[in-house]
Design a protein around this motif. Structure first.
Motif, PDB file in Angstrom:
ATOM      1  N   SER A  78       0.846  -1.192   0.000  1.00  0.00           N
ATOM      2  CA  SER A  78       0.000   0.000   0.000  1.00  0.00           C
ATOM      3  C   SER A  78       0.881   1.242   0.000  1.00  0.00           C
ATOM      4  O   SER A  78       2.090   1.167   0.287  1.00  0.00           O
ATOM      5  CB  SER A  78      -0.898   0.024   1.239  1.00  0.00           C
ATOM      6  OG  SER A  78      -0.117   0.150   2.420  1.00  0.00           O
ATOM      7  N   LEU A  79       0.274   2.384  -0.307  1.00  0.00           N
ATOM      8  CA  LEU A  79       1.005   3.642  -0.235  1.00  0.00           C
ATOM      9  C   LEU A  79       1.387   3.971   1.207  1.00  0.00           C
ATOM     10  O   LEU A  79       2.414   4.609   1.458  1.00  0.00           O
ATOM     11  CB  LEU A  79       0.180   4.773  -0.846  1.00  0.00           C
ATOM     12  CG  LEU A  79       0.025   4.735  -2.369  1.00  0.00           C
ATOM     13  CD1 LEU A  79      -0.918   5.840  -2.837  1.00  0.00           C
ATOM     14  CD2 LEU A  79       1.381   4.876  -3.065  1.00  0.00           C
ATOM     15  N   GLU A  80       0.563   3.540   2.160  1.00  0.00           N
ATOM     16  CA  GLU A  80       0.895   3.765   3.567  1.00  0.00           C
ATOM     17  C   GLU A  80       2.171   3.006   3.945  1.00  0.00           C
ATOM     18  O   GLU A  80       3.009   3.508   4.700  1.00  0.00           O
ATOM     19  CB  GLU A  80      -0.260   3.323   4.458  1.00  0.00           C
ATOM     20  CG  GLU A  80      -1.472   4.233   4.432  1.00  0.00           C
ATOM     21  CD  GLU A  80      -2.329   4.069   3.172  1.00  0.00           C
ATOM     22  OE1 GLU A  80      -3.211   4.930   2.937  1.00  0.00           O
ATOM     23  OE2 GLU A  80      -2.134   3.074   2.435  1.00  0.00           O
ATOM     24  N   ALA A  81       2.322   1.790   3.404  1.00  0.00           N
ATOM     25  CA  ALA A  81       3.540   1.024   3.664  1.00  0.00           C
ATOM     26  C   ALA A  81       4.752   1.703   3.015  1.00  0.00           C
ATOM     27  O   ALA A  81       5.842   1.746   3.597  1.00  0.00           O
ATOM     28  CB  ALA A  81       3.392  -0.397   3.133  1.00  0.00           C
ATOM     29  N   GLU A  82       4.550   2.246   1.813  1.00  0.00           N
ATOM     30  CA  GLU A  82       5.645   2.948   1.154  1.00  0.00           C
ATOM     31  C   GLU A  82       6.032   4.194   1.947  1.00  0.00           C
ATOM     32  O   GLU A  82       7.226   4.506   2.076  1.00  0.00           O
ATOM     33  CB  GLU A  82       5.255   3.327  -0.272  1.00  0.00           C
ATOM     34  CG  GLU A  82       6.394   3.953  -1.051  1.00  0.00           C
ATOM     35  CD  GLU A  82       6.093   4.119  -2.529  1.00  0.00           C
ATOM     36  OE1 GLU A  82       7.003   4.543  -3.271  1.00  0.00           O
ATOM     37  OE2 GLU A  82       4.955   3.842  -2.957  1.00  0.00           O
ATOM     38  N   ARG A  83       5.045   4.886   2.493  1.00  0.00           N
ATOM     39  CA  ARG A  83       5.340   6.059   3.336  1.00  0.00           C
ATOM     40  C   ARG A  83       6.162   5.651   4.553  1.00  0.00           C
ATOM     41  O   ARG A  83       7.157   6.305   4.896  1.00  0.00           O
ATOM     42  CB  ARG A  83       4.040   6.727   3.779  1.00  0.00           C
ATOM     43  CG  ARG A  83       4.245   7.848   4.794  1.00  0.00           C
ATOM     44  CD  ARG A  83       2.919   8.336   5.329  1.00  0.00           C
ATOM     45  NE  ARG A  83       2.281   9.281   4.422  1.00  0.00           N
ATOM     46  CZ  ARG A  83       1.019   9.708   4.561  1.00  0.00           C
ATOM     47  NH1 ARG A  83       0.275   9.244   5.554  1.00  0.00           N
ATOM     48  NH2 ARG A  83       0.524  10.576   3.716  1.00  0.00           N
ATOM     49  N   ALA A  84       5.765   4.551   5.215  1.00  0.00           N
ATOM     50  CA  ALA A  84       6.498   4.085   6.398  1.00  0.00           C
ATOM     51  C   ALA A  84       7.927   3.710   6.036  1.00  0.00           C
ATOM     52  O   ALA A  84       8.873   3.993   6.788  1.00  0.00           O
ATOM     53  CB  ALA A  84       5.768   2.895   7.025  1.00  0.00           C
ATOM     54  N   HIS A  85       8.110   3.087   4.872  1.00  0.00           N
ATOM     55  CA  HIS A  85       9.448   2.708   4.422  1.00  0.00           C
ATOM     56  C   HIS A  85      10.292   3.951   4.155  1.00  0.00           C
ATOM     57  O   HIS A  85      11.463   4.012   4.567  1.00  0.00           O
ATOM     58  CB  HIS A  85       9.329   1.860   3.142  1.00  0.00           C
ATOM     59  CG  HIS A  85      10.641   1.434   2.567  1.00  0.00           C
ATOM     60  ND1 HIS A  85      11.350   2.210   1.666  1.00  0.00           N
ATOM     61  CD2 HIS A  85      11.386   0.315   2.764  1.00  0.00           C
ATOM     62  CE1 HIS A  85      12.461   1.578   1.326  1.00  0.00           C
ATOM     63  NE2 HIS A  85      12.517   0.435   1.968  1.00  0.00           N
TER      64      HIS A  85
END
Length: 337
Positions: A81-88
């Motif tokens: 998800s984009l949220e996971a990409e943000r966290a990364h």
């Protein structure tokens, strides 16, 4: 939603002196209220197509013959998800800041800034809080800033360096392909930036920047004026790095890992060139340069994935040194085969 606004965010018109047509594609002359006509490096946006926003992969060549077994390879991951990409991005942003701190780039007071574009609100970016040590940065310490300079809820509600906003907002706006930008002050780059020349291909590592960096020679004081940020973005053009005359250097990439690696690599290449030039001056000789074709070939090997890979040993060091404060991975990070 409460917000804070950094001062001096109003953009002012950029005045550009017209040149004869014969010189149009060689350089532009920018002026500010603080400095006289300032020569800016080649305007790559006029002579080259914009860099692609997609990643360029393919850092590894298979070795061992047709019967060689598959091995694990470090790759730029994908995300659930984009949220996971943000966290990364935030995890690697914090780790990059810690690495820069460990290298001594945070020892000049509150100077230095790293920004990472948000993958969801792409006209917003994350930046380190002003006056806080790089060496202890965590993802939750990062500040979310809009393109207008407003500190937004959802990130750390902390002040930011106004010069950092001015420089990085202009770079991110001018370069949609850029995810991250790094700018700090180092002793080698401050010395080199007073000479007024580019890096030369005197070794393999310097070839990473061959015909792929610029010089901004119009220092207009601390970047509290929006036109200074615009001039810096113009001088960067479509390249990966910039020597800011009488100032320091800046690097950009599609990952914060890549931008941090390039920053350190450029600084070490600057130091090597200063040493080589000094040695040659003492001996009455000149440095030996890598040939054009070889330098071009070497530069192209260092694609987006390669420079991401080159930083992962430093990322590993930072994670292990954090004693559990920073994880090695985020939820939703998917290894690429």
């Amino acid at each position: 939603m409460s917000t804070y606004r950094v001062w001096m965010t109003k953009r002012v018109p950029l005045k550009v002196a017209r040149l004869p047509s014969a010189l149009k594609h060689h350089r532009s002359i920018a002026t500010t209220s603080r400095s006289p006509a300032a020569i800016v490096s080649n305007d790559f946006r006029e002579t080259k197509s914009p860099p692609p926003s997609e990643f360029i992969y393919g850092a590894y060549q298979k070795v061992g013959g047709p019967n060689a077994k598959d091995v694990f390879r470090i790759r730029i991951p994908t995300f659930a998800s984009l949220e996971a990409e943000r966290a990364h991005r935030k995890l690697h942003h914090a780790a990059a800041l810690r690495w820069l701190g460990y290298q001594g780039y945070n020892n000049e007071g509150a100077g230095g800034h790293v920004t990472v574009r948000d993958p969801i609100m792409t006209d917003h970016f994350w930046i380190n809080p002003h006056g806080k040590s790089f060496s202890h940065m965590k993802p939750e310490d990062l500040v979310l800033v809009s393109k207008d300079g407003e500190v937004k809820e959802g990130g750390n509600m902390h002040s930011i360096n106004p010069a950092g906003y001015i420089i990085h907002s202009a770079v991110h706006e001018a370069r949609p392909d850029v995810v991250a930008a790094v700018h700090c002050h180092s002793v080698p780059s401050k010395a080199f930036s007073a000479i007024g020349c580019k890096l030369e291909p005197i070794n393999q590592d310097a070839c990473r920047f061959y015909n792929d960096h610029g010089i901004y020679s119009g220092f207009g004081g601390i970047a509290f004026n929006p036109d200074e940020g615009q001039h810096i973005a113009d001088a960067l053009g479509n390249t990966k790095g910039l020597i800011l005359q009488n100032h320091g250097h800046l690097t950009v990439a599609k990952t914060v890992d890549g931008a941090a690696f390039l920053f350190g690599a450029m600084d070490r290449c600057i130091q090597a060139q200063l040493m080589a030039d000094a040695a040659c001056a003492g001996r009455g000789t000149k440095t030996i340069k890598v040939g054009h074709e070889e330098a071009e070939y070497t530069r192209k090997v260092y694609n987006d994935e390669m420079i991401y890979i080159m930083f992962q040993s430093a990322f590993e060091d930072v994670v292990k040194a954090s004693n559990g404060e920073l994880p090695a991975h985020v939820q939703g990070e998917i290894p690429r085969p």
